[in-house]
Design an enzyme around this catalytic site. Structure first.
Site, PDB file in Angstrom:
ATOM      1  N   ASP A 138      15.751  -9.672 -11.695  1.00 36.61           N
ATOM      2  CA  ASP A 138      15.328  -9.618 -10.269  1.00 36.61           C
ATOM      3  C   ASP A 138      15.218  -8.181  -9.639  1.00 36.61           C
ATOM      4  O   ASP A 138      16.205  -7.286 -10.085  1.00 36.61           O
ATOM      5  CB  ASP A 138      16.393 -10.587  -9.772  1.00 36.61           C
ATOM      6  N   GLU A 197      14.026 -24.131  -4.361  1.00 39.42           N
ATOM      7  CA  GLU A 197      14.549 -23.628  -5.516  1.00 39.42           C
ATOM      8  C   GLU A 197      15.824 -22.795  -4.904  1.00 39.42           C
ATOM      9  O   GLU A 197      15.779 -21.777  -4.206  1.00 39.42           O
ATOM     10  CB  GLU A 197      13.662 -22.528  -6.130  1.00 39.42           C
TER      11      GLU A 197
END
Lengths: 398, 258
Positions: free
Chosen positions: B57, B46
């Site tokens: 994040d 990924e």
């Protein structure tokens, strides 16, 4: 209703809710419940009572005789600076804390730029006895020290945002991340008309008390509830949204937004989103924002921490693109000059954010028989160190 | 056939997806990282498209993204690197990024380009399901690019079914209510959530990510789903400047496999 949010959360092509799944449950709850909670009798009673007895509303509408004479028109100042905590921000935090209580939330988070929203949030948390964490960019912590001290005294924890340019955008990112980490007990009190639906509408509704009062105050003072112009500074745009709200659909009233040009629109150090921005997504909302070709968000700049934001609320993006609102911009220097001018002429020290609105009044072209209301969104106590640094400078003398 | 789809036809358990931020630690590390991950037995890679404001994040990916952008990473550079990596690896490659990056590139241009350079799937966490369904799903199908939606412990049963119906390749199970990069153990509460979703018999395989950082948490994810996604722990490993990239990657695999 051309300028109100539609049922899917959009203002024309702007708005919506572009959020990761981790936020969905909380946003969905708000979307489904905010209107019904706000419509409850008990909610309205409590909200109105606090606005009156605690905030000190209605805020006066003051006819500024000297400014009017100078500009050869009629200038009214909507005195949001006289609210408890010193700005319009508390209208929204009172509303949202009552909403948070009804949603069963026990912990409050907020972002802040100039610190006015942080102080207003810390204040209502102290009032209601809820835990409060305020995210603030490290740059802003330095330049708005008095407000940081106030938040701490009020019992809030001020968390520095260390990413990006360490200003309002980054504080907002950190608040969103906190909410992702604390989805159950926490309510996020966003301070402006930004973020995913329903925040822009929710905040605009709480701030709409500003234009609600303007209507009857103008009627009382002039015989007409409509001014010809309403002028407000815009970062995210909550004081503008509140001052415009009840006039949005009445196109006889011209709406004027004033952005922060920073060092100048073309200098690369600016926060004039309507000129420098394009459509994209920021903080969960589709709106105008300053970005690169690759969609990276550009760090804005303004001397005023509250306008130092690379986006603009989706309502305002819609008002601008549909030409319902006209946009001006003022540089740092013009804002400071305007602040001193207002102080010396009317005896009112405005917040740096607010000063931007005063910097362009002579460019509007209001006629002698016309009237304008300027939203005096906040007072300048927090900006004294910036102002004092300019006291000996040529800006004041010119 | 789409490599993600083929993978899950052959492999039903213990699927390992490793995330890294393109452009970190250096602009040129994309191809070596992809080749090394494939050699070390990753099943899916990924590739994070660094973004200025990665809302979901934690600090590790925020920092690696900031480094990558400073190193000059951009979408055109990245597509070129992925095309090059495709010459060397056969495993599925997916990209993760934020919706604004696709909007500015042009959605169709982006999906088309992704297919051209050999990308098999995407994860766009802030792309709403309804907008994907109404505006983009046909496009992804036309170019045979998968899209995985996220589900979390807070996601209702109804939405889990919707995420499953709209996802292709796999469904991304966010292990806990948090941003990326947490390093604690897996709790009883999380296991109850994994089991609840297991009981729903989704059409897609499920990979568990967020907080998967060592052998134990990886094994847990393998046990309760079809596989695991490791991101921040890998980024922390490759960020060690005292060793070579290859040494860092060796050490990472020793740690999660030993």
């Amino acid at each position: 209703m051309k300028y109100q949010v539609n049922e899917t959360g959009f203002y024309g092509q702007f708005g919506g809710s572009f959020i990761p799944e981790m936020l969905h449950s909380n946003i969905d709850t708000l979307q489904k419940q905010y209107l019904s909670i706000m419509a409850e009798d008990s909610f309205q009673k409590e909200f109105r009572k606090l606005l009156k007895d605690y905030v000190g509303r209605p805020s006066p509408l003051y006819y500024a005789a000297k400014l009017s004479k100078e500009l050869n028109t009629n200038v009214y100042l909507k005195r949001e600076d006289l609210n408890h905590t010193g700005a319009h921000k508390i209208n929204n935090t009172i509303g949202q804390i009552l909403l948070a209580q009804r949603l069963g939330k026990t912990r409050i988070i907020a972002e802040t730029g100039a610190g006015q929203h942080g102080v207003a949030t810390a204040t209502v948390c102290a009032l209601m006895g809820l835990e409060c964490v305020v995210y603030m960019g490290s740059t802003d912590i330095k330049r708005q020290a008095p407000n940081v001290a106030r938040m701490r005294m009020l019992g809030a924890r001020v968390e520095p945002a260390l990413s990006g340019s360490q200003t309002l955008k980054d504080a907002t990112n950190e608040a969103i991340r906190d909410w992702i980490n604390n989805p159950v007990d926490t309510h996020y009190i966003i301070g402006s008309v930004v973020g995913p639906h329903p925040y822009p509408d929710l905040v605009a509704r709480f701030q709409s008390v500003i234009s609600e009062e303007m209507k009857w105050q103008l009627k009382e003072q002039t015989g007409s509830e409509n001014p010809d112009y309403i002028v407000a500074c815009v970062g995210g745009g909550s004081n503008a949204a509140g001052a415009f709200y009840h006039y949005l659909e009445d196109e006889a009233v011209k709406l004027v937004l004033v952005e922060a040009a920073g060092l100048g629109i073309d200098t690369g150090e600016s926060a004039a989103t309507s000129v420098l921005g394009s459509m994209g997504i920021i903080h969960g909302s589709r709106t105008l924002l300053m970005q690169t070709e690759d969609g990276q968000i550009v760090e804005p700049y303004s001397i005023s921490a509250g306008l130092d934001y690379p986006g603009i609320g989706p309502l305002h993006a819609h008002l601008i693109k549909s030409e319902r609102a006209q946009v001006f911009s003022a540089t740092d220097e013009e804002a400071i000059k305007a602040a001193f001018h207002l102080t010396r002429e009317e005896g009112i020290i405005p917040a740096l954010e607010t000063a931007h609105a005063f910097a362009i009044l002579d460019q509007i072209g209001a006629k002698p028989d016309e009237s304008m209301v300027v939203c005096l969104s906040g007072r300048g106590d927090k900006d004294l160190s910036t102002y004092i640094a300019h006291l000996d400078g040529e800006i004041v003398d010119s | 056939m789409n490599r993600l789809t083929s993978l899950f036809e052959q492999k039903k358990e213990g699927v390992l997806n490793v995330y890294f931020t393109a452009g970190h630690p250096s602009l040129e590390s994309t191809v070596p990282i992809i080749r090394s991950l494939a050699e070390h037995g990753a099943d899916i890679i990924e590739i994070g498209m660094p973004y200025s404001d990665p809302m979901a994040d934690g600090e590790t990916i925020q920092k690696s993204s900031a480094v990558a952008l400073k190193n000059g990473m951009g979408l055109e550079v990245l597509f070129g690197q992925i095309a090059e990596a495709r010459q060397h690896v056969e495993i599925p490659l997916i990209v993760m990024g934020y919706y604004n990056q696709l909007i500015q590139y042009g959605i169709e241009d982006f999906v088309k380009k992704a297919a051209e350079v050999g990308i098999d799937g995407m994860i766009i966490p802030d792309l709403p399901m309804a907008i994907y369904r109404d505006d983009h799903k046909e496009l992804f199908e036309k170019y045979d690019v998968c899209h995985s939606f996220l589900i979390t412990p807070q996601t209702s049963e109804e939405r889990i079914l919707m995420a499953d119906a709209l996802s292709s390749g796999f469904v991304y199970m966010v292990s806990q209510s948090s941003i990326t990069g947490k390093t604690g153990d897996i709790s009883e509460e999380q296991i109850a959530y994994f089991e609840r979703v297991n009981g729903m018999a989704l059409k897609n395989p499920r990979l568990i990510g967020f907080g998967i950082h060592d052998k134990e948490t990886k094994e847990r994810a393998f046990h309760y789903a079809n596989g695991a996604i490791i991101g921040s722990a890998f980024i922390r490993a490759v960020g060690n400047e005292e060793q070579t990239l290859e040494e860092n990657i060796d050490q990472f695999f020793n740690r999660i496999n030993a």
